[in-house]
Design a protein around this motif. Structure first.
Motif, PDB file in Angstrom:
ATOM      1  N   UNK A 257       0.841  -1.196   0.000  1.00 25.70           N
ATOM      2  CA  UNK A 257       0.000   0.000   0.000  1.00 25.70           C
ATOM      3  C   UNK A 257       0.873   1.240   0.000  1.00 25.70           C
ATOM      4  N   UNK A 258       0.277   2.378   0.372  1.00 35.33           N
ATOM      5  CA  UNK A 258       1.036   3.636   0.406  1.00 35.33           C
ATOM      6  C   UNK A 258       1.752   3.715   1.760  1.00 35.33           C
ATOM      7  N   UNK A 259       3.060   3.872   1.717  1.00 36.25           N
ATOM      8  CA  UNK A 259       3.834   3.898   2.965  1.00 36.25           C
ATOM      9  C   UNK A 259       3.675   5.240   3.665  1.00 36.25           C
ATOM     10  N   UNK A 260       3.339   5.193   4.948  1.00 35.65           N
ATOM     11  CA  UNK A 260       3.172   6.431   5.717  1.00 35.65           C
ATOM     12  C   UNK A 260       3.974   6.349   7.006  1.00 35.65           C
ATOM     13  N   UNK A 261       4.229   7.525   7.602  1.00 33.34           N
ATOM     14  CA  UNK A 261       4.899   7.538   8.906  1.00 33.34           C
ATOM     15  C   UNK A 261       3.831   7.612   9.999  1.00 33.34           C
ATOM     16  N   UNK A 262       4.259   7.844  11.235  1.00 31.05           N
ATOM     17  CA  UNK A 262       3.269   7.824  12.321  1.00 31.05           C
ATOM     18  C   UNK A 262       2.376   9.072  12.331  1.00 31.05           C
ATOM     19  N   UNK A 263       2.652  10.040  11.449  1.00 30.86           N
ATOM     20  CA  UNK A 263       1.719  11.165  11.259  1.00 30.86           C
ATOM     21  C   UNK A 263       0.805  10.907  10.053  1.00 30.86           C
ATOM     22  N   UNK A 264       0.951   9.736   9.444  1.00 31.78           N
ATOM     23  CA  UNK A 264       0.189   9.329   8.260  1.00 31.78           C
ATOM     24  C   UNK A 264       0.592  10.106   7.014  1.00 31.78           C
ATOM     25  N   UNK A 265       1.794  10.717   7.073  1.00 30.54           N
ATOM     26  CA  UNK A 265       2.279  11.425   5.901  1.00 30.54           C
ATOM     27  C   UNK A 265       3.068  10.456   5.012  1.00 30.54           C
ATOM     28  N   UNK A 266       2.935  10.633   3.698  1.00 30.40           N
ATOM     29  CA  UNK A 266       3.654   9.763   2.761  1.00 30.40           C
ATOM     30  C   UNK A 266       5.073  10.308   2.580  1.00 30.40           C
ATOM     31  N   UNK A 267       5.791   9.738   1.619  1.00 28.66           N
ATOM     32  CA  UNK A 267       7.156  10.209   1.339  1.00 28.66           C
ATOM     33  C   UNK A 267       7.149  11.610   0.744  1.00 28.66           C
ATOM     34  N   UNK A 268       5.982  12.113   0.323  1.00 28.23           N
ATOM     35  CA  UNK A 268       5.892  13.469  -0.246  1.00 28.23           C
ATOM     36  C   UNK A 268       5.204  14.385   0.772  1.00 28.23           C
TER      37      UNK A 268
END
Ligand code: FAD
Length: 424
Positions: A257-268
């Motif tokens: 799926x789309x990879x997110x961090x713990x803030x739910x932000x993607x690589x962009x």
């Protein structure tokens, strides 16, 4: 600030509402690609059972709900993304620009490449449109072959039984729900459904689906075992894949799926993802994980929306939780239910009461419960979840649980009230 939300399932809707509270004057556009008001796929089994009508599946029932919140609902399927230009192309040819973007496009059911898979009597069970088709074919006495005995396959069995069909389930794995339940639990679920008249074939797939010459039984379904099963309807429940095609050739990092961090932000920066489409860090390992259940979609949507609005919010970590009602038998699995290797501090215990359909497997790493599988312990699953999600340090309770696993509620009460018991 202009927020564009792709997908109007639970994740998209909850994100839009959270954004409205957190950013009262911002613009919010909520895009959905299906011809239906925002609805919950979870409610589809109830629709098929006839307990509700289509409006019962709608996520928000009061007329004008989105207008009142100044959430602008738009019909459109995103087909490509220009992340540098901060705009998206939709299937009607129009571009939409954004300041903050949320990808909440969910997932779609996978159709294995089997000859005959696109015949009209072969359906998935994912959308309202699917449900309408299933309702047409799944009439009393109809012969239904269900391909897959995973999470969705088990959930829809109740509805199929209520419709009075004759059901055969074909599963590639060696047991029912192989990716969510231990072998013992999968075996108990199998016995339960077989006792209720469902035929279960494991270690088998479908090789081809053919129309028959006569009209009384439209399909011949050939299994990998060579057996041919006659069916009026085939339901494909063979897994799902996130809706990420429009992200191809963009800098948004995707795995499953789309990879997110713990803030739910993607690589962009400025692009977020939540729900079935997102792969967020796991509570224990930090490895990325798609946890395709509605409560998870809701939690992620809230965190994503708060960050989109400029607040600081973090997800504690995804805990995989699956609660299944299979023809009335309630089972659940949590976290790392398959356990941890002994050399890495793993230990586990099983309690089996086959005749009463009660089962519990507890899996530990050091003195923390990291996973569990249960059948028939519905009233106490909150304690299991609490122990695992809270990463409660069990201390001497670990040994007690290894001897008497059913004491987990006592362990929860005793240990969760001690602040020092929370693992880092
Ligand atoms: C039959 C069934 C039973 C279920 N039962 C349970 C249950 O008991 N418990 C549970 O927790 N979960 C259950 N689930 C899973 C649950 O429905 C999902 O986890 C939940 O819907 C995820 O929400 P979401 O918003 O991430 O995705 P979705 O609900 O899938 O919503 C995504 C939305 O995005 C739209 N979209 C897709 N692609 C695009 C695009 N390119 N552009 C714009 N929009 C797009 C879709 O049309 C859809 O409206 C069930 C699912 C099914 C199918």
């Amino acid at each position: 600030m202009k927020h564009v939300i792709l997908g109007n399932g639970p994740a998209g809707v909850i994100a839009a509402e959270t954004l409205r509270r957190a950013a009262p004057t911002d613009d919010i556009l909520l895009f959905g690609s299906e011809d239906a008001p925002p609805y919950s796929r979870m409610a589809i089994p109830y629709l098929l059972e006839g307990n509700i009508d289509e409006s019962g599946t709608w996520l928000r029932k009061s007329p004008g709900h989105f207008d009142r919140l100044r959430i602008h609902e738009v019909r459109g399927r995103a087909v490509s993304l220009d992340s540098d230009g901060r705009r998206i192309l939709f299937d009607d040819g129009h571009f939409e620009s954004w300041d903050r973007l949320l990808i909440a496009t969910g997932s779609h059911p996978v159709r294995p490449p089997i000859p005959g898979i696109d015949l009209p009597e072969v359906q998935t069970c994912w959308t309202l449109e699917d449900a309408r088709a299933i309702a047409r074919f799944a009439t009393p006495g109809a012969r239904v072959l269900q391909l897959g005995a995973g999470f969705i396959g088990c959930i829809i069995m109740e509805a199929l039984a209520a419709r009075g069909v004759e059901l055969t389930v074909v599963e590639m794995g060696d047991r029912m729900v192989p990716r969510m339940m231990t072998p013992t639990a999968g075996g108990m679920i199998r016995k339960w459904v077989e006792d209720q008249g469902v035929r279960v074939v494991t270690n088998a797939g479908v090789s081809r689906i053919d129309c028959r010459a006569s009209n009384d039984a439209p399909l011949d379904v050939t299994l990998s075992t060579g057996e041919v099963v006659v069916a009026d309807l085939v339901i494909v429940a063979a897994g799902v894949a996130p809706n990420i095609a429009f992200l191809e050739a963009t800098p948004v990092h995707v795995a499953k799926g789309v990879l997110v961090d713990d803030r739910l932000q993607t690589s962009v920066p400025g692009i977020f993802a939540a729900g079935d489409v997102a792969e967020a860090p796991d509570l224990f390992t930090g490895a990325h994980l798609v946890a395709a259940i509605q409560p998870n979609a809701a939690d992620q949507a809230r965190v994503a929306a708060l960050n989109m609005a400029g607040h600081e919010a973090r997800l504690k970590g995804v805990l995989a939780i699956n609660v299944l009602d299979t023809l009335g038998l309630i089972s659940s699995s949590f976290g790392q239910w398959w356990g941890e290797e002994r050399e890495r501090g793993g230990a586990g215990v099983e309690h089996v009461d086959a005749s009463a359909y009660r089962y519990l497997s507890l899996q530990f790493k050091d003195d923390v419960l990291i996973g569990a599988t249960s059948i028939g312990l519905t009233e106490h699953v909150g304690a299991l979840r609490g122990l695992i999600h809270g990463r409660v340090r069990l201390g001497e309770w670990k040994e007690r649980l290894l001897h008497s696993p059913l004491q987990f509620v006592d362990a929860y009460i005793a240990r969760s009230q001690q602040p020092m018991a929370l693992a880092r």
